[in-house]
Design an enzyme around this catalytic site. Structure first.
Site, PDB file in Angstrom:
ATOM      1  N   GLY A  79     -59.852  38.013  39.577  1.00  0.00           N
ATOM      2  CA  GLY A  79     -58.845  38.003  40.629  1.00  0.00           C
ATOM      3  C   GLY A  79     -57.798  36.943  40.409  1.00  0.00           C
ATOM      4  N   ARG A 164     -43.004  35.270  38.552  1.00  0.00           N
ATOM      5  CA  ARG A 164     -43.136  36.430  37.661  1.00  0.00           C
ATOM      6  C   ARG A 164     -42.758  37.700  38.410  1.00  0.00           C
ATOM      7  NH1 ARG A 164     -48.668  36.916  34.513  1.00  0.00           N
ATOM      8  NH2 ARG A 164     -49.508  37.297  36.588  1.00  0.00           N
ATOM      9  N   ARG A 171     -54.174  46.271  37.286  1.00  0.00           N
ATOM     10  CA  ARG A 171     -54.740  46.184  35.944  1.00  0.00           C
ATOM     11  C   ARG A 171     -55.883  47.180  35.768  1.00  0.00           C
ATOM     12  NH1 ARG A 171     -53.713  40.226  35.106  1.00  0.00           N
ATOM     13  NH2 ARG A 171     -52.621  39.572  36.986  1.00  0.00           N
ATOM     14  N   ASP A 236     -58.545  42.792  32.159  1.00  0.00           N
ATOM     15  CA  ASP A 236     -57.780  42.272  33.300  1.00  0.00           C
ATOM     16  C   ASP A 236     -56.373  41.869  32.890  1.00  0.00           C
ATOM     17  OD1 ASP A 236     -59.609  40.214  32.060  1.00  0.00           O
ATOM     18  OD2 ASP A 236     -58.269  38.868  33.128  1.00  0.00           O
TER      19      ASP A 236
END
Length: 466
Positions: A79, A164, A171, A236
């Site tokens: 996570g 970002r 994912r 991930d």
């Protein structure tokens, strides 16, 4: 005014935890992407917003949960351990996640501090914006901000936050998290969310999977064409949107070696340059297994589901090879490369590996005749060039110029920019960000950025920053 529409936040609560970023003591802008800001309609954002101290109206901050295979071993819960999804911005260009990386602890931090230091933040800003300029699907960087705090790694470093921007942060590991728990309802909800957000023309689950597989085949071919080594291709770190994500221990090849591997944590070369296509295939197999239960319902049985998904998965090598041939064909000035051109392509790569020829400069040098300078055995290159000259397209110079950047983010230059920034000088970071945003244009004053590292400048290992 920025328009947020936070579709991920409307998924069930078990997909995330609502959490605000931790306060940064004294935010200071280091790098700002004015062009991207204008595209998103956030030109008025300042360091306080970018650091997470001020939450824009309409944002709904949260940390996403996911799982993942890390170097082949499965971690059932990962996570956003040091990032917060601020929300989704709607603009004329589409819907984009705004993610604050290094924004502090979340429930998924696993005893980490949730922070980032300025080095990895500068690297991701510079590299991701280069990738976007080079035509590679990628997350992007809106801002790099010093927090005014310190982050403890092997020693204390200035803290930083990267803003970002992504099509989404969903994912393969997001699917795996719910599959590992037998939560088929969540997998179905996530599947429909992904289809609506990224592949609205997908007719069903199988078609959605096929489109994800095809997107990854094209992406990895783009990586290979730039000599890019991701460094940590865990599940991930593979988005279902087909964007490159998480520029941790990444690097670009200088002297060509198909076994190039730079990551300090990749002790056995699992994610080496030549391994990237097979790892992508493996990761996609993990995603395919997540679709089995709902495919059983759609096709009427487990056997039918596995067979159909396997057929799609097995299309990856052919899709990748087609994309790879087209990519490297363009690098050689071939407008219509086919499988028959593979010996020509491999012939040059084989010579490059034998001589350790600089990857970027060899391909860029095809246009002006300097490529042969990178080979100790000029006669061997000249022999290869005879076949290339006979095969290349009439407009080969134009094709080569569009396919081969003159500039890449060389690891030693990024390291120099980071070290200078630690001493209070951000000028090299600014120069790299500005110059690499136009990688196909080489000005005389930037020719030094094309040089491979000298022996004492080589950076043998790269680090993820956590």
């Amino acid at each position: 005014m920025v328009q947020f529409d936070n579709s991920y936040a409307r998924l069930p609560d078990r997909f995330f935890t609502k959490i605000a970023p931790e306060m940064a003591p004294a935010p200071e802008m280091v790098l700002w992407n004015a062009g991207l800001a204008e595209l998103l309609g956030v030109s008025d954002w300042d360091a306080e917003i970018c650091a997470g101290n001020v939450i824009p109206d309409g944002a709904d901050p949260l940390a996403q949960v996911y799982a993942g295979h890390q170097f082949g071993g499965f971690s059932p819960q990962l996570g956003d351990g040091r990032a917060v999804l601020l929300g989704e911005v709607l603009s004329d260009a589409g819907r984009f996640d705004i993610h604050l990386k290094g924004a502090g602890r979340t429930p998924y931090s696993r005893n980490g501090d949730g922070r980032a230091w300025v080095g990895p933040v500068l690297r991701e800003f510079i590299v991701s914006e280069f990738m976007a300029a080079a035509g590679v699907p990628t997350t992007r960087a809106l801002a790099a901000v010093r927090t005014g705090g310190r982050v403890q790694r092997e020693r204390g470093y200035p803290g930083a936050v990267l803003v970002r921007v992504a099509a989404s942060h969903i994912r393969v590991g997001t699917f795996q998290f719910f599959t590992a728990r037998g939560d088929n309802d969540a997998v179905r909800a996530l599947t429909e969310h992904v289809r609506a957000r990224h592949y609205p023309d997908a007719s069903d689950t199988l078609d959605l999977y096929a489109k994800i597989v095809a997107a990854q085949a094209r992406l990895i071919a783009k990586w290979m064409g730039l000599g890019f080594v991701h460094g940590v291709m865990n599940t991930d770190n593979m988005t279902v949107s087909g964007e490159t994500i998480d520029y941790g221990p990444c690097a670009f090849i200088d002297g060509y070696s198909p076994k190039a591997c730079y990551s300090s944590i990749d002790q056995h070369g699992r994610y080496a340059y030549e391994q990237q296509p097979s790892i992508a295939h493996w990761n996609l197999a993990q995603l395919g297994s997540c679709f089995v239960p709902q495919m059983e319902e759609e096709l009427g049985g487990e056997h039918q589901a596995v067979e159909a998904l396997t057929e799609v998965l097995n299309s990856f090598p052919e899709l990748y090879q087609t994309a790879w041939v087209a990519e490297f064909g363009r690098k050689l000035g071939l407008a219509d490369a086919t499988r028959e051109d593979v010996p020509l392509i491999q012939g040059l790569l084989g010579l490059m590996a034998e001589h350790g020829a600089d990857f970027t400069n060899t391909f860029a040098g095809l246009r002006d005749g300097t490529a042969r300078d990178w080979f100790l055995d000029r006669a061997a290159f000249d022999h290869w060039a005879e076949g290339w000259t006979a095969r290349r397209s009439a407009n080969w110079e134009e094709i080569v110029a569009r396919a081969n950047p003159a500039l890449i983010p060389r690891t030693h230059r990024i390291e120099q920019a980071i070290q200078a920034s630690l001493e209070g000088d951000d000028s090299l970071a600014h120069r790299l960000a500005e110059t690499l945003a136009k990688p196909f244009t080489l000005k005389d004053e930037d020719r030094d950025l094309t040089f491979p590292p000298t022996k004492d400048e080589i950076v043998p290992q790269t680090f993820c920053g956590t």
